[in-house]
Motif scaffolding. Structure first.
Motif, PDB file in Angstrom:
ATOM      1  N   LYS A   3       0.748  -1.135   0.041  1.00 45.59           N
ATOM      2  CA  LYS A   3      -0.024   0.051   0.111  1.00 45.59           C
ATOM      3  C   LYS A   3       1.027   1.335  -0.159  1.00 45.59           C
ATOM      4  O   LYS A   3       1.850   1.358   0.749  1.00 45.59           O
ATOM      5  N   ILE A   4       0.554   2.238  -0.709  1.00 43.64           N
ATOM      6  CA  ILE A   4       1.284   3.503  -0.761  1.00 43.64           C
ATOM      7  C   ILE A   4      -0.050   4.414  -0.546  1.00 43.64           C
ATOM      8  O   ILE A   4      -1.049   4.333  -0.728  1.00 43.64           O
ATOM      9  N   THR A   5       0.523   6.032   0.155  1.00 45.52           N
ATOM     10  CA  THR A   5      -0.253   7.038   0.017  1.00 45.52           C
ATOM     11  C   THR A   5      -0.165   8.049  -0.917  1.00 45.52           C
ATOM     12  O   THR A   5       1.228   8.262  -1.248  1.00 45.52           O
ATOM     13  N   VAL A   6      -1.071   8.418  -1.826  1.00 44.36           N
ATOM     14  CA  VAL A   6      -0.876   9.662  -2.646  1.00 44.36           C
ATOM     15  C   VAL A   6      -1.602  10.619  -2.366  1.00 44.36           C
ATOM     16  O   VAL A   6      -2.600  10.803  -1.784  1.00 44.36           O
ATOM     17  N   ASN A   7      -0.576  11.756  -2.267  1.00 49.45           N
ATOM     18  CA  ASN A   7      -1.250  12.956  -1.908  1.00 49.45           C
ATOM     19  C   ASN A   7      -1.179  13.777  -3.194  1.00 49.45           C
ATOM     20  O   ASN A   7      -0.161  13.918  -3.833  1.00 49.45           O
ATOM     21  N   PHE A   8      -2.383  14.469  -3.352  1.00 56.95           N
ATOM     22  CA  PHE A   8      -2.447  15.366  -4.637  1.00 56.95           C
ATOM     23  C   PHE A   8      -3.522  16.295  -4.461  1.00 56.95           C
ATOM     24  O   PHE A   8      -4.324  16.151  -3.376  1.00 56.95           O
ATOM     25  N   VAL A   9      -3.934  17.161  -5.594  1.00 55.46           N
ATOM     26  CA  VAL A   9      -4.951  18.323  -5.373  1.00 55.46           C
ATOM     27  C   VAL A   9      -5.813  17.558  -6.266  1.00 55.46           C
ATOM     28  O   VAL A   9      -5.819  17.343  -7.493  1.00 55.46           O
ATOM     29  N   LEU A  10      -7.146  17.036  -5.838  1.00 55.81           N
ATOM     30  CA  LEU A  10      -8.315  16.754  -6.681  1.00 55.81           C
ATOM     31  C   LEU A  10      -9.301  17.825  -6.638  1.00 55.81           C
ATOM     32  O   LEU A  10     -10.171  18.135  -5.518  1.00 55.81           O
ATOM     33  N   ALA A  67      -0.250   6.275  -8.423  1.00 53.17           N
ATOM     34  CA  ALA A  67       1.108   6.749  -7.637  1.00 53.17           C
ATOM     35  C   ALA A  67       1.633   8.019  -8.560  1.00 53.17           C
ATOM     36  O   ALA A  67       2.198   8.885  -7.836  1.00 53.17           O
ATOM     37  N   SER A  68       1.577   8.018  -9.709  1.00 50.18           N
ATOM     38  CA  SER A  68       2.242   9.150 -10.441  1.00 50.18           C
ATOM     39  C   SER A  68       1.689  10.617 -10.283  1.00 50.18           C
ATOM     40  O   SER A  68       2.185  11.497 -10.697  1.00 50.18           O
ATOM     41  N   VAL A  69       0.539  10.538  -9.644  1.00 48.50           N
ATOM     42  CA  VAL A  69      -0.303  12.049  -9.648  1.00 48.50           C
ATOM     43  C   VAL A  69       0.114  12.482  -8.424  1.00 48.50           C
ATOM     44  O   VAL A  69      -0.354  13.685  -7.924  1.00 48.50           O
ATOM     45  N   GLY A  70       1.008  11.877  -7.545  1.00 46.59           N
ATOM     46  CA  GLY A  70       1.463  12.653  -6.382  1.00 46.59           C
ATOM     47  C   GLY A  70       2.140  13.808  -6.438  1.00 46.59           C
ATOM     48  O   GLY A  70       2.627  14.138  -7.536  1.00 46.59           O
ATOM     49  N   GLY A  71       1.604  14.853  -5.732  1.00 44.22           N
ATOM     50  CA  GLY A  71       2.036  16.227  -5.801  1.00 44.22           C
ATOM     51  C   GLY A  71       1.474  17.108  -7.128  1.00 44.22           C
ATOM     52  O   GLY A  71       1.899  18.160  -7.142  1.00 44.22           O
TER      53      GLY A  71
END
Ligand code: FES
Ligand code: FES
Length: 163
Positions: A3-10, A67-71
């Motif tokens: 599992k990973i955590t993705v932080n981004f603006v949605l 995962a690639s949309v992080g940030g």
């Protein structure tokens, strides 16, 4: 699966989402984020039903690892209308031109058109055709959809400026 955590603006809001590391952006948006406006047609980059905007570029979310949309900043069809529910000019023009039947392809067309108009507010008809060339519609045909985007590009909806 790791599992990973993705932080981004949605759609303008920061979010933090835990996913399997191999999750597709399309699945994260629909399942973890609950935004089902983004559709899966082909799943292999051919139909455009899954189109969303990442940092200003239209992408096929079925081909993008979440995962690639992080940030980054992601906009889906749920993010184009105003908070008061007023439709985006592209959505309104699609309605006004009767440019949908089943509507399954429509979110993808809206997002491809938005990505074009954000970069080029007054595209030519040929530029519109090129920008929408990755989106397939199996029931309405393309003339009304192109006309809708051309109406927005012509300034007909200037009283509803594109975001
Ligand atoms: Fe992504 Fe068809 S579902 S391009
Ligand atoms: Fe049905 Fe386009 S309106 S696929």
């Amino acid at each position: 699966m790791k599992k990973i955590t993705v932080n981004f603006v949605l759609n303008g809001k920061p979010v933090s989402v835990e996913i399997d590391e191999n999750r597709r952006l399309l699945d994260m948006l629909r399942e973890e984020c609950g935004l089902t406006g983004t559709k899966e047609g082909c799943g292999v980059g051919e139909c455009g039903a899954c189109t969303v905007i990442v940092d200003g570029e239209a992408v096929n979310s079925c081909l993008v690892l979440a995962a690639s949309v992080g940030g980054k900043s992601v906009m889906t069809v749920e993010g184009v209308q105003k908070p008061d529910g007023t439709l985006d000019p592209v959505q309104q023009a699609i309605l006004d031109n009767h440019a949908l039947q089943c509507g399954y392809c429509t979110p993808g067309f809206v997002m491809s058109a938005k990505a074009l108009l954000m970069k080029n507010p007054h595209p030519t008809r040929d530029e519109i055709r090129v920008a929408l060339s990755g989106n397939l519609c199996r029931c309405t045909g393309y003339e009304q959809i192109i006309q809708a985007v051309e109406d927005v590009a012509s300034g007909k909806y200037n009283e509803m400026p594109a975001k």
